[in-house]
Design a protein around this motif. Structure first.
Motif, mmCIF file in Angstrom:
data_model
loop_
_atom_site.group_PDB
_atom_site.id
_atom_site.type_symbol
_atom_site.label_atom_id
_atom_site.label_comp_id
_atom_site.label_asym_id
_atom_site.label_seq_id
_atom_site.Cartn_x
_atom_site.Cartn_y
_atom_site.Cartn_z
ATOM 1 N N PRO A 175 0.828 -1.207 0.000
ATOM 2 C CA PRO A 175 0.000 0.000 0.000
ATOM 3 C C PRO A 175 0.865 1.261 0.000
ATOM 4 O O PRO A 175 1.811 1.380 0.760
ATOM 5 C CB PRO A 175 -0.812 -0.117 1.293
ATOM 6 N N GLY A 176 0.552 2.156 -0.887
ATOM 7 C CA GLY A 176 1.257 3.426 -0.962
ATOM 8 C C GLY A 176 2.611 3.361 -1.635
ATOM 9 O O GLY A 176 3.340 4.341 -1.640
ATOM 10 N N ALA A 177 2.990 2.242 -2.195
ATOM 11 C CA ALA A 177 4.296 2.124 -2.845
ATOM 12 C C ALA A 177 4.105 1.939 -4.344
ATOM 13 O O ALA A 177 3.449 1.013 -4.778
ATOM 14 C CB ALA A 177 5.068 0.947 -2.280
ATOM 15 N N GLU B 234 10.619 1.395 -10.933
ATOM 16 C CA GLU B 234 11.836 0.892 -10.321
ATOM 17 C C GLU B 234 12.380 -0.310 -11.086
ATOM 18 O O GLU B 234 11.632 -1.133 -11.580
ATOM 19 C CB GLU B 234 11.574 0.469 -8.869
ATOM 20 N N GLN B 235 13.685 -0.367 -11.162
ATOM 21 C CA GLN B 235 14.337 -1.519 -11.767
ATOM 22 C C GLN B 235 15.286 -2.091 -10.718
ATOM 23 O O GLN B 235 16.211 -1.426 -10.264
ATOM 24 C CB GLN B 235 15.106 -1.134 -13.018
#
Length: 98
Positions: A48-50, A55-56
């Motif tokens: 949640p919230g991410a 992103e790699q």
């Protein structure tokens, strides 16, 4: 006084020795089948919230060093100081040997 621990004991409450009807041999009790939908367990897990869409992640793999061994039981790479014994089956770490 000697106690035979294998002998059948009476119920402490003074009840009958009858088992639950569902567990008696030849029981006609209704059995429920669980319907497992495999598509439910394949859903991706999201924090949640991410937002990790941009992103790699990268992981660098380091080859096994000269002072390391792979345990024949747990298959983890361990340092030589963790070697408990080495035999025909291969080296075994202290955690698996104990």
């Amino acid at each position: 006084m000697a106690v035979d621990y294998d002998a059948r004991r009476a119920d402490a409450a003074g009840g009958s020795d009858q088992a639950l009807p569902e567990f008696l041999p030849g029981s006609t009790a209704q059995r429920r089948e669980v319907d497992i939908d495999e598509s439910d367990s394949v859903e991706p897990f999201e924090l949640p919230g991410a937002d990790l869409s941009g992103e790699q992640l990268s992981v660098s793999i380091i080859p096994m060093q000269e002072d390391e061994f792979t345990c024949a039981v747990c298959f983890l790479v361990q340092h030589r100081s963790r070697l408990a014994r080495s035999g025909l089956s291969g080296p075994i770490c202290k955690d698996c040997f104990a």
